[in-house]
Enzyme design. Sequence first.
Site, PDB file in Angstrom:
ATOM      1  N   CYS A  68       4.334  -0.418 -13.382  1.00 41.75           N
ATOM      2  CA  CYS A  68       4.150  -1.247 -14.582  1.00 41.75           C
ATOM      3  C   CYS A  68       4.083  -0.395 -15.845  1.00 41.75           C
ATOM      4  O   CYS A  68       4.469  -0.842 -16.922  1.00 41.75           O
ATOM      5  CB  CYS A  68       2.924  -2.127 -14.430  1.00 41.75           C
ATOM      6  SG  CYS A  68       3.222  -3.462 -13.261  1.00 41.75           S
ATOM      7  N   CYS A  88       3.428  -7.798 -10.146  1.00 37.99           N
ATOM      8  CA  CYS A  88       2.203  -7.559 -10.914  1.00 37.99           C
ATOM      9  C   CYS A  88       2.108  -8.460 -12.158  1.00 37.99           C
ATOM     10  O   CYS A  88       3.118  -8.958 -12.667  1.00 37.99           O
ATOM     11  CB  CYS A  88       2.149  -6.104 -11.385  1.00 37.99           C
ATOM     12  SG  CYS A  88       1.804  -4.919 -10.081  1.00 37.99           S
ATOM     13  N   GLU A 126       1.620 -13.021  -5.741  1.00 38.09           N
ATOM     14  CA  GLU A 126       1.849 -12.399  -4.425  1.00 38.09           C
ATOM     15  C   GLU A 126       2.718 -13.294  -3.560  1.00 38.09           C
ATOM     16  O   GLU A 126       3.009 -14.449  -3.907  1.00 38.09           O
ATOM     17  CB  GLU A 126       0.493 -12.089  -3.778  1.00 38.09           C
ATOM     18  CG  GLU A 126      -0.282 -11.064  -4.596  1.00 38.09           C
ATOM     19  CD  GLU A 126      -1.616 -10.662  -3.977  1.00 38.09           C
ATOM     20  OE1 GLU A 126      -2.073 -11.307  -3.011  1.00 38.09           O
ATOM     21  OE2 GLU A 126      -2.213  -9.690  -4.491  1.00 38.09           O
ATOM     22  N   ASN A 127       3.178 -12.723  -2.438  1.00 37.74           N
ATOM     23  CA  ASN A 127       4.112 -13.427  -1.562  1.00 37.74           C
ATOM     24  C   ASN A 127       3.757 -13.136  -0.115  1.00 37.74           C
ATOM     25  O   ASN A 127       3.323 -12.011   0.201  1.00 37.74           O
ATOM     26  CB  ASN A 127       5.540 -12.939  -1.878  1.00 37.74           C
ATOM     27  CG  ASN A 127       6.593 -13.812  -1.238  1.00 37.74           C
ATOM     28  OD1 ASN A 127       6.849 -13.728  -0.044  1.00 37.74           O
ATOM     29  ND2 ASN A 127       7.204 -14.659  -2.027  1.00 37.74           N
ATOM     30  N   ALA A 128       3.975 -14.100   0.765  1.00 35.75           N
ATOM     31  CA  ALA A 128       3.705 -13.924   2.195  1.00 35.75           C
ATOM     32  C   ALA A 128       4.508 -12.748   2.757  1.00 35.75           C
ATOM     33  O   ALA A 128       4.060 -12.069   3.682  1.00 35.75           O
ATOM     34  CB  ALA A 128       4.020 -15.203   2.955  1.00 35.75           C
ATOM     35  N   CYS A 171      -0.527  -0.146 -12.930  1.00 33.17           N
ATOM     36  CA  CYS A 171       0.005   0.710 -11.859  1.00 33.17           C
ATOM     37  C   CYS A 171       1.188   1.517 -12.407  1.00 33.17           C
ATOM     38  O   CYS A 171       1.710   1.228 -13.490  1.00 33.17           O
ATOM     39  CB  CYS A 171       0.423  -0.134 -10.654  1.00 33.17           C
ATOM     40  SG  CYS A 171       1.990  -1.013 -10.875  1.00 33.17           S
ATOM     41  N   ASN A 194      -0.649 -11.811 -11.628  1.00 35.03           N
ATOM     42  CA  ASN A 194       0.057 -11.335 -10.439  1.00 35.03           C
ATOM     43  C   ASN A 194       0.420 -12.517  -9.550  1.00 35.03           C
ATOM     44  O   ASN A 194      -0.302 -13.510  -9.475  1.00 35.03           O
ATOM     45  CB  ASN A 194      -0.737 -10.257  -9.682  1.00 35.03           C
ATOM     46  CG  ASN A 194      -2.168 -10.628  -9.367  1.00 35.03           C
ATOM     47  OD1 ASN A 194      -2.760 -11.456 -10.038  1.00 35.03           O
ATOM     48  ND2 ASN A 194      -2.730  -9.998  -8.364  1.00 35.03           N
ATOM     49  N   GLU A 208       1.576  -7.529 -15.154  1.00 31.27           N
ATOM     50  CA  GLU A 208       2.297  -6.942 -16.295  1.00 31.27           C
ATOM     51  C   GLU A 208       3.739  -7.444 -16.323  1.00 31.27           C
ATOM     52  O   GLU A 208       4.299  -7.722 -17.387  1.00 31.27           O
ATOM     53  CB  GLU A 208       2.281  -5.410 -16.210  1.00 31.27           C
ATOM     54  CG  GLU A 208       0.930  -4.772 -16.445  1.00 31.27           C
ATOM     55  CD  GLU A 208       0.053  -4.684 -15.197  1.00 31.27           C
ATOM     56  OE1 GLU A 208       0.314  -5.418 -14.222  1.00 31.27           O
ATOM     57  OE2 GLU A 208      -0.896  -3.883 -15.200  1.00 31.27           O
TER      58      GLU A 208
HETATM   59  N1  THU Z   1      -1.761  -5.586  -9.648  1.00 30.79           N
HETATM   60  C1  THU Z   1      -1.345  -5.994 -10.876  1.00 30.79           C
HETATM   61  O1  THU Z   1      -1.055  -7.173 -11.095  1.00 30.79           O
HETATM   62  N2  THU Z   1      -1.243  -5.052 -11.858  1.00 30.79           N
HETATM   63  C2  THU Z   1      -1.560  -3.743 -11.712  1.00 30.79           C
HETATM   64  O2  THU Z   1      -1.348  -2.959 -12.625  1.00 30.79           O
HETATM   65  C3  THU Z   1      -2.205  -3.290 -10.477  1.00 30.79           C
HETATM   66  C4  THU Z   1      -2.111  -4.220  -9.320  1.00 30.79           C
HETATM   67  C5  THU Z   1      -1.835  -6.580  -8.571  1.00 30.79           C
HETATM   68  C6  THU Z   1      -0.783  -6.421  -7.497  1.00 30.79           C
HETATM   69  C7  THU Z   1      -1.432  -7.118  -6.332  1.00 30.79           C
HETATM   70  O3  THU Z   1      -1.133  -8.505  -6.412  1.00 30.79           O
HETATM   71  C8  THU Z   1      -2.921  -6.927  -6.560  1.00 30.79           C
HETATM   72  O4  THU Z   1      -3.072  -6.507  -7.906  1.00 30.79           O
HETATM   73  C9  THU Z   1      -3.538  -5.877  -5.654  1.00 30.79           C
HETATM   74  O5  THU Z   1      -2.820  -4.693  -5.700  1.00 30.79           O
END
Ligand code: THU
Length: 146
Positions: A102, A66, A57-59, A99, A55, A68
């Site tokens: 995904c 994600c 993330e971004n500010a 999720c 994963n 996936e």
């Molecule tokens: N996240 C994933 O990378 N995959 C998933 O299937 C569930 C959630 C990440 C997104 C975010 O960066 C962190 O988990 C918390 O939600």
Amino acid sequence: MTTPSVKPASLAPAVLEQLWGAARAAQLRAHAPYSRYAVGVAIVDEQGAIHGGCNVENAAYPQGWCAEASALSSLVMSGARHARGVLVLGSGGAWITPCGGCRQKLREFGDADLPIVSATAEALGPVHSLDELLPHSFGPDHLITP
Ligand code: THU
């Protein structure tokens, strides 16, 4: 409790081992400073090649993506077009499944019986088929006209 209509395809122990290692390596590279929840995913393609992703993330929170999505991007960039197996590694002691968004992304490249293995850094968990996680799904086959 209903019996799943589509059973997950089986993955050889050696492939599971490779997937787990690649997902763990990817998880260690996660960029998750906001949630502090690192995820690693590995996908085995139709040739047996393994693609990892984490994963990112971004500010500006909604701009993150994600693990996936990262792994699928790697699969597509390699020239592959089919997922044969997926392993998802969440943080902490509890295993996770992909999720909702995904699950749909995986649907683009996987069959109904695509095995999705849930795992932690310590142990492998249950295996679900894509159809179990995303029943009655919409996919590429719906757009093909005769
Ligand atoms: N996240 C994933 O990378 N995959 C998933 O299937 C569930 C959630 C990440 C997104 C975010 O960066 C962190 O988990 C918390 O939600």
